[in-house]
Design a protein around this motif. Structure first.
Motif, PDB file in Angstrom:
ATOM      1  N   GLY A  88      63.994 -32.500  92.519  1.00 28.61           N
ATOM      2  CA  GLY A  88      63.818 -32.460  93.900  1.00 28.61           C
ATOM      3  C   GLY A  88      65.151 -32.749  94.622  1.00 28.61           C
ATOM      4  O   GLY A  88      65.527 -32.391  95.821  1.00 28.61           O
ATOM      5  N   HIS A 134      67.872 -35.640  98.408  1.00 23.19           N
ATOM      6  CA  HIS A 134      66.729 -35.298  98.077  1.00 23.19           C
ATOM      7  C   HIS A 134      65.901 -34.464  98.985  1.00 23.19           C
ATOM      8  O   HIS A 134      65.758 -34.519 100.360  1.00 23.19           O
ATOM      9  CB  HIS A 134      65.674 -36.367  97.808  1.00 23.19           C
ATOM     10  N   PRO A 136      62.471 -33.033  99.869  1.00 19.99           N
ATOM     11  CA  PRO A 136      60.994 -33.147  99.440  1.00 19.99           C
ATOM     12  C   PRO A 136      59.962 -32.192  99.301  1.00 19.99           C
ATOM     13  O   PRO A 136      60.318 -30.978  99.730  1.00 19.99           O
ATOM     14  CB  PRO A 136      60.417 -34.094 100.305  1.00 19.99           C
ATOM     15  N   GLU A 137      59.096 -32.067  98.467  1.00 18.50           N
ATOM     16  CA  GLU A 137      58.202 -30.971  98.048  1.00 18.50           C
ATOM     17  C   GLU A 137      57.591 -30.246  99.374  1.00 18.50           C
ATOM     18  O   GLU A 137      57.636 -29.003  99.526  1.00 18.50           O
ATOM     19  CB  GLU A 137      56.985 -31.124  97.149  1.00 18.50           C
ATOM     20  N   ASN A 138      57.267 -31.175 100.527  1.00 20.07           N
ATOM     21  CA  ASN A 138      56.660 -30.501 101.740  1.00 20.07           C
ATOM     22  C   ASN A 138      57.542 -29.614 102.455  1.00 20.07           C
ATOM     23  O   ASN A 138      57.107 -28.763 103.120  1.00 20.07           O
ATOM     24  CB  ASN A 138      56.163 -31.640 102.585  1.00 20.07           C
TER      25      ASN A 138
END
Length: 240
Positions: A88, A134, A136-138
């Motif tokens: 990520g 980073h 994030p996945e969302n």
């Protein structure tokens, strides 16, 4: 037109600690048909054994970014930066007038997998710089997140080139359309899983040159992690 480059057709680089796949000509792999696309010069899919990596080496006048897929990437450079990048994370380095750096698998027990990508810069002789962030996945789930751009748009990392990089994660019914301006090219890299692009199936490791397309529709993802590069309409990188 979407021109697919299958994963199994990539160049291979192996040592006792590294298993690498080269989308474009790199090191001992040379294919005159694969020497980059637009301002993209290198896309290497690297798998690094625990506690191993690339010793200190120089770069100059190149935009280099690493996209971590699995494990932890340790970075150290002559600017005094020391960092660890996890899945990520993206690190973006402008080599400019010259920089020394090393890259290692930070873990002593787990494999590291990351994409290292080189972009030919629009400016040479700049002061070296390093950024890390980073995502994030969302922010990528079922959609594309702008992660690199020349103006740091939407919190993306900066690059000295007219290029924009998007990252997305897709599964099942998730789908997304990405618009490409008529005077632009694009390159697609399937980092993980599989997905269909305008009805054409693409699998892990596949890449695609995109010309004369105004919309890219991504559907039917199966654990897909995708990078899309919005590029100048040039066939080959211009170096020097």
């Amino acid at each position: 037109m979407i021109e697919i480059r299958k994963a199994q057709d990539r160049g291979i680089g192996r040592t006792n600690w590294l298993d690498s796949r080269h989308s474009f000509s790199f090191a001992n792999y040379y294919d005159p048909r694969q020497i980059g696309f637009s301002d993209l010069l290198v896309i290497n899919d690297d798998r690094v054994q625990p506690a191993m990596g690339f010793d200190t080496h120089p770069h100059r006048d190149m935009e280099i970014f690493s996209y971590v897929l699995e494990g932890e990437l340790e970075h150290r450079d002559s600017m005094g930066v020391g960092s660890v990048n996890k899945a990520g994370d993206i690190q973006m380095m402008s080599a400019g007038t010259g920089i020394l750096h090393s890259e290692f698998n930070h873990s002593g027990s787990e494999m590291l997998r990351f994409l290292q990508i080189w972009i030919v810069p629009s400016q040479t002789g700049v002061t070296p710089r390093y950024h890390q962030k980073h995502f994030p996945e969302n922010e990528k789930r079922g959609k594309f997140r702008l992660v690199i751009s020349p103006n740091e748009t939407e919190g993306s990392l900066p690059v000295y080139q007219d290029i924009r990089v998007y990252a997305g994660l897709f599964d099942g019914d998730e789908q997304q359309k990405l618009e490409i301006l008529r005077n632009r090219y694009a390159y697609i890299q399937i980092a993980k899983g599989s997905i269909s692009v305008n009805g054409t199936a693409m699998n892990e490791g596949d890449g695609a040159r995109v010309r004369d397309e105004t919309d890219l529709l991504f559907t039917g993802g199966n654990g897909a992690e995708v990078l899309v590069f919005d590029l100048r309409p040039n066939e080959l990188p211009s170096i020097g």
